[in-house]
Write a protein that holds these residues in place. Structure first.
Motif, PDB file in Angstrom:
ATOM      1  N   ALA A  13       0.824  -1.212   0.000  1.00 42.11           N
ATOM      2  CA  ALA A  13       0.000   0.000   0.000  1.00 42.11           C
ATOM      3  C   ALA A  13       0.855   1.257   0.000  1.00 42.11           C
ATOM      4  CB  ALA A  13      -0.937   0.012   1.209  1.00 42.11           C
ATOM      5  N   ALA A  14       2.045   1.168   0.598  1.00 41.49           N
ATOM      6  CA  ALA A  14       2.937   2.331   0.656  1.00 41.49           C
ATOM      7  C   ALA A  14       3.507   2.670  -0.720  1.00 41.49           C
ATOM      8  CB  ALA A  14       4.071   2.070   1.648  1.00 41.49           C
ATOM      9  N   ASN A  15       3.470   1.720  -1.632  1.00 41.16           N
ATOM     10  CA  ASN A  15       3.917   1.971  -2.999  1.00 41.16           C
ATOM     11  C   ASN A  15       2.757   2.315  -3.931  1.00 41.16           C
ATOM     12  OD1 ASN A  15       6.708   1.458  -2.507  1.00 41.16           O
ATOM     13  ND2 ASN A  15       6.255  -0.730  -2.452  1.00 41.16           N
ATOM     14  N   ASN A  16       1.557   1.873  -3.561  1.00 36.78           N
ATOM     15  CA  ASN A  16       0.382   2.161  -4.380  1.00 36.78           C
ATOM     16  C   ASN A  16      -0.175   3.559  -4.127  1.00 36.78           C
ATOM     17  OD1 ASN A  16       0.513  -0.416  -5.467  1.00 36.78           O
ATOM     18  ND2 ASN A  16      -0.822  -1.288  -3.907  1.00 36.78           N
ATOM     19  N   TYR A  17       0.093   4.086  -2.950  1.00 34.39           N
ATOM     20  CA  TYR A  17      -0.368   5.420  -2.567  1.00 34.39           C
ATOM     21  C   TYR A  17       0.730   6.114  -1.754  1.00 34.39           C
ATOM     22  CZ  TYR A  17      -4.778   2.745  -2.901  1.00 34.39           C
ATOM     23  OH  TYR A  17      -5.792   1.908  -3.287  1.00 34.39           O
ATOM     24  N   VAL A  18       0.555   7.407  -1.563  1.00 31.85           N
ATOM     25  CA  VAL A  18       1.256   8.074  -0.465  1.00 31.85           C
ATOM     26  C   VAL A  18       0.344   7.841   0.727  1.00 31.85           C
ATOM     27  CG1 VAL A  18       2.160  10.236   0.428  1.00 31.85           C
ATOM     28  CG2 VAL A  18       2.263   9.776  -2.019  1.00 31.85           C
ATOM     29  N   TYR A  19       0.645   6.810   1.491  1.00 30.95           N
ATOM     30  CA  TYR A  19      -0.287   6.303   2.497  1.00 30.95           C
ATOM     31  C   TYR A  19      -0.087   7.038   3.821  1.00 30.95           C
ATOM     32  CZ  TYR A  19      -3.591   2.997   4.488  1.00 30.95           C
ATOM     33  OH  TYR A  19      -4.716   2.438   5.053  1.00 30.95           O
ATOM     34  N   LEU A  20      -0.936   8.017   4.079  1.00 30.54           N
ATOM     35  CA  LEU A  20      -0.812   8.860   5.267  1.00 30.54           C
ATOM     36  C   LEU A  20      -2.104   8.829   6.089  1.00 30.54           C
ATOM     37  CD1 LEU A  20       0.952  11.922   3.568  1.00 30.54           C
ATOM     38  CD2 LEU A  20       2.030  10.082   4.884  1.00 30.54           C
ATOM     39  N   THR A  21      -2.737   7.669   6.102  1.00 28.72           N
ATOM     40  CA  THR A  21      -4.025   7.559   6.794  1.00 28.72           C
ATOM     41  C   THR A  21      -4.063   6.392   7.776  1.00 28.72           C
ATOM     42  OG1 THR A  21      -6.428   7.546   6.432  1.00 28.72           O
ATOM     43  CG2 THR A  21      -5.091   6.172   4.959  1.00 28.72           C
ATOM     44  N   THR A  22      -2.925   6.092   8.384  1.00 31.23           N
ATOM     45  CA  THR A  22      -2.856   5.004   9.361  1.00 31.23           C
ATOM     46  C   THR A  22      -3.741   5.277  10.567  1.00 31.23           C
ATOM     47  OG1 THR A  22      -0.618   4.423   8.660  1.00 31.23           O
ATOM     48  CG2 THR A  22      -1.286   3.672  10.835  1.00 31.23           C
ATOM     49  N   ASN A  23      -3.976   6.543  10.892  1.00 27.56           N
ATOM     50  CA  ASN A  23      -4.868   6.863  12.011  1.00 27.56           C
ATOM     51  C   ASN A  23      -6.274   6.330  11.786  1.00 27.56           C
ATOM     52  OD1 ASN A  23      -4.887   8.870   9.898  1.00 27.56           O
ATOM     53  ND2 ASN A  23      -6.230  10.098  11.180  1.00 27.56           N
ATOM     54  N   GLY A  24      -6.648   6.111  10.546  1.00 21.28           N
ATOM     55  CA  GLY A  24      -7.945   5.512  10.233  1.00 21.28           C
ATOM     56  C   GLY A  24      -7.864   4.007  10.047  1.00 21.28           C
ATOM     57  N   GLY A  25      -6.681   3.507   9.731  1.00 21.88           N
ATOM     58  CA  GLY A  25      -6.480   2.077   9.546  1.00 21.88           C
ATOM     59  C   GLY A  25      -5.217   1.809   8.753  1.00 21.88           C
ATOM     60  N   GLY A  26      -4.360   0.954   9.262  1.00 22.80           N
ATOM     61  CA  GLY A  26      -3.111   0.644   8.585  1.00 22.80           C
ATOM     62  C   GLY A  26      -3.246  -0.575   7.691  1.00 22.80           C
ATOM     63  N   PRO A  27      -2.454  -0.654   6.623  1.00 22.62           N
ATOM     64  CA  PRO A  27      -2.457  -1.843   5.766  1.00 22.62           C
ATOM     65  C   PRO A  27      -1.706  -2.988   6.437  1.00 22.62           C
ATOM     66  CG  PRO A  27      -0.733  -0.359   5.062  1.00 22.62           C
ATOM     67  CD  PRO A  27      -1.452   0.337   6.185  1.00 22.62           C
ATOM     68  N   VAL A  28      -1.943  -4.200   5.988  1.00 22.17           N
ATOM     69  CA  VAL A  28      -1.161  -5.329   6.493  1.00 22.17           C
ATOM     70  C   VAL A  28       0.022  -5.567   5.559  1.00 22.17           C
ATOM     71  CG1 VAL A  28      -3.154  -6.383   7.628  1.00 22.17           C
ATOM     72  CG2 VAL A  28      -2.563  -7.060   5.285  1.00 22.17           C
ATOM     73  N   SER A  29       1.016  -6.284   6.067  1.00 22.07           N
ATOM     74  CA  SER A  29       2.248  -6.524   5.322  1.00 22.07           C
ATOM     75  C   SER A  29       2.161  -7.812   4.512  1.00 22.07           C
ATOM     76  CB  SER A  29       3.422  -6.621   6.296  1.00 22.07           C
ATOM     77  OG  SER A  29       3.303  -7.792   7.098  1.00 22.07           O
ATOM     78  N   THR A  30       3.083  -7.969   3.573  1.00 23.22           N
ATOM     79  CA  THR A  30       3.127  -9.226   2.807  1.00 23.22           C
ATOM     80  C   THR A  30       3.509 -10.417   3.695  1.00 23.22           C
ATOM     81  OG1 THR A  30       5.341  -8.550   2.042  1.00 23.22           O
ATOM     82  CG2 THR A  30       3.497  -8.202   0.537  1.00 23.22           C
ATOM     83  N   PRO A  31       4.441 -10.275   4.678  1.00 17.56           N
ATOM     84  CA  PRO A  31       4.660 -11.404   5.590  1.00 17.56           C
ATOM     85  C   PRO A  31       3.391 -11.772   6.366  1.00 17.56           C
ATOM     86  CG  PRO A  31       6.501  -9.878   5.733  1.00 17.56           C
ATOM     87  CD  PRO A  31       5.439  -9.211   4.907  1.00 17.56           C
ATOM     88  N   PHE A  32       2.602 -10.779   6.702  1.00 19.64           N
ATOM     89  CA  PHE A  32       1.328 -11.025   7.383  1.00 19.64           C
ATOM     90  C   PHE A  32       0.402 -11.850   6.484  1.00 19.64           C
ATOM     91  CE2 PHE A  32      -3.032 -10.053   8.454  1.00 19.64           C
ATOM     92  CZ  PHE A  32      -3.069  -9.874   9.833  1.00 19.64           C
ATOM     93  N   VAL A  33       0.304 -11.467   5.222  1.00 18.26           N
ATOM     94  CA  VAL A  33      -0.548 -12.191   4.273  1.00 18.26           C
ATOM     95  C   VAL A  33      -0.065 -13.631   4.114  1.00 18.26           C
ATOM     96  CG1 VAL A  33      -1.298 -12.317   1.870  1.00 18.26           C
ATOM     97  CG2 VAL A  33      -1.228 -10.099   3.047  1.00 18.26           C
ATOM     98  N   GLN A  34       1.248 -13.809   4.041  1.00 17.61           N
ATOM     99  CA  GLN A  34       1.814 -15.155   3.913  1.00 17.61           C
ATOM    100  C   GLN A  34       1.497 -16.006   5.142  1.00 17.61           C
ATOM    101  OE1 GLN A  34       5.903 -14.131   3.249  1.00 17.61           O
ATOM    102  NE2 GLN A  34       5.503 -13.347   1.177  1.00 17.61           N
TER     103      GLN A  34
END
Length: 371
Positions: A13-34
């Protein structure tokens, strides 16, 4: 590639957007998905036979949460959300216990307590969002028995000094309850040093563990003196640990540790999701994350000044948080959105949330869009 670039690479998500909205909800990581894929695959292949192993893992994660906040594993309960955790506290304390909380709190901190009949006193912020310790102390009366505060205010980004407030609570014999949802994962918290009696966090923001999971710390002192009022089959103990051998299910005693807040079969999958995210953070080191994000906060303020954008979170350093705010126009925000920058815009204020997967280039792209 340095440490922080490698971490950023784990968050698409950090590469798909300038992700500056973690206060509303953070994305999960690829290790998390794995890890989640492995977990669900195991469940599909083994069914209920996963339970013994999953129960052991839950205990390990309980111990990890305790380690991260300097508590005992017996003082940790798993929760679904901050609201869920707070609702479990209602009825534990006498209705005549007066409560102090902050005017800028998320409603979770006060709605249920008001509904239960407690008298609440609200501490106001100044025009900039600053909350002084003196104003908190001024609200204390002989009836004050509980103080509830967020570590970081969701609307203003003001960060409370938990150690100072904890000392104040200890001085007056006040129960100290902290909502750390907007800080856990990016700020180091020591419940012993800060004299915190109850600490709650929902892990879908800075912990990046997805929705529906979190944890609550309840000190043994509270557990010994204020038994919970919500009872069901799972948070009580019977005559024998073997549930199938119990002769009389009406004969029970509430559990003596924080598991007394877990009323039914634990959400094992969510707990393991939480564990995966916490282990990721623990390997990085919360103090390292805090130092890194503090550097981003400093750079953010510098860029706001350089671009002549009003910074609304110009608090003293001890009160700065990963939530920063700018005063901008609707026209400027339209440019922000056009440049694929994700940040919350309300009432002519842009709220920016900085986490460990952000970098200075994200900040540069934001201010370039504002020019």
């Amino acid at each position: 590639m340095n440490k922080w670039e490698r971490i950023r690479a784990d968050y698409p998500a950090a590469n798909n957007y300038v992700y500056l909205t973690t206060n509303g909800g953070g994305p999960v990581s690829t290790p998390f998905v794995q890890a989640a894929t492995t977990l669900l695959t195991e469940y599909s292949e083994k069914g209920r036979m996963v339970m013994p192993g999953w129960d052991n893992k839950a205990n390990d994660i309980r111990a990890l949460v305790a380690t991260m906040i300097r508590a005992q594993a017996s003082e940790i309960a798993f929760i679904n959300s901050t609201s869920h955790a707070m609702s479990l506290l209602y009825g534990m304390f006498p209705a005549h216990y007066g409560i102090i909380t902050m005017r800028d709190e998320f409603p979770t901190s006060f709605v249920g307590w008001l509904h239960k009949g407690h008298t609440l006193h609200f501490v106001n912020s100044d025009a900039a969002g600053f909350i002084s310790l003196e104003n908190i102390a001024a609200q204390i009366t002989p009836a004050t028995k509980i103080l509830i505060t967020s570590h970081v205010m969701f609307k203003t980004g003001f960060r409370q000094q938990l150690k100072e407030i904890g000392a104040l609570c200890k001085q007056h014999g006040i129960i100290f309850i902290v909502d750390a949802t907007q800080s856990f994962g990016v700020n180091d918290i020591d419940v012993q040093e800060c004299n915190i009696d109850i600490l709650i966090f929902h892990a879908y923001k800075w912990v990046t563990a997805g929705y529906g999971t979190g944890a609550m710390y309840v000190s043994q002192k509270i557990l010994d003196n204020y038994p919970p009022q919500v009872m069901s089959w799972y948070n009580v103990e019977y005559e024998t640990p073997d549930f199938q051998l119990v002769k009389d299910y009406t004969a029970f005693q509430p559990k003596k540790d924080a598991r007394v807040f877990e009323t039914g079969t634990p959400p094992y999958i969510n707990i393991q999701f939480l564990g995966e995210a916490l282990q990721y953070l623990h390997r990085i080191g919360i103090p390292d994350i805090e130092a890194y994000v503090t550097g981003l906060i400093t750079y953010f303020a510098q860029q706001a000044a350089a671009h002549n954008i009003q910074l609304l979170t110009a608090y003293p350093s001890a009160h700065l948080s990963a939530i920063q705010r700018l005063a901008i126009t609707p026209e400027q925000n339209a440019k922000v959105e056009q440049n694929n920058v994700l940040a919350r815009y309300k009432n002519n204020q842009l709220t920016v949330a900085l986490n460990f997967y952000n970098n200075r280039k994200d900040i540069d792209r934001l201010f370039d869009a504002l020019d």
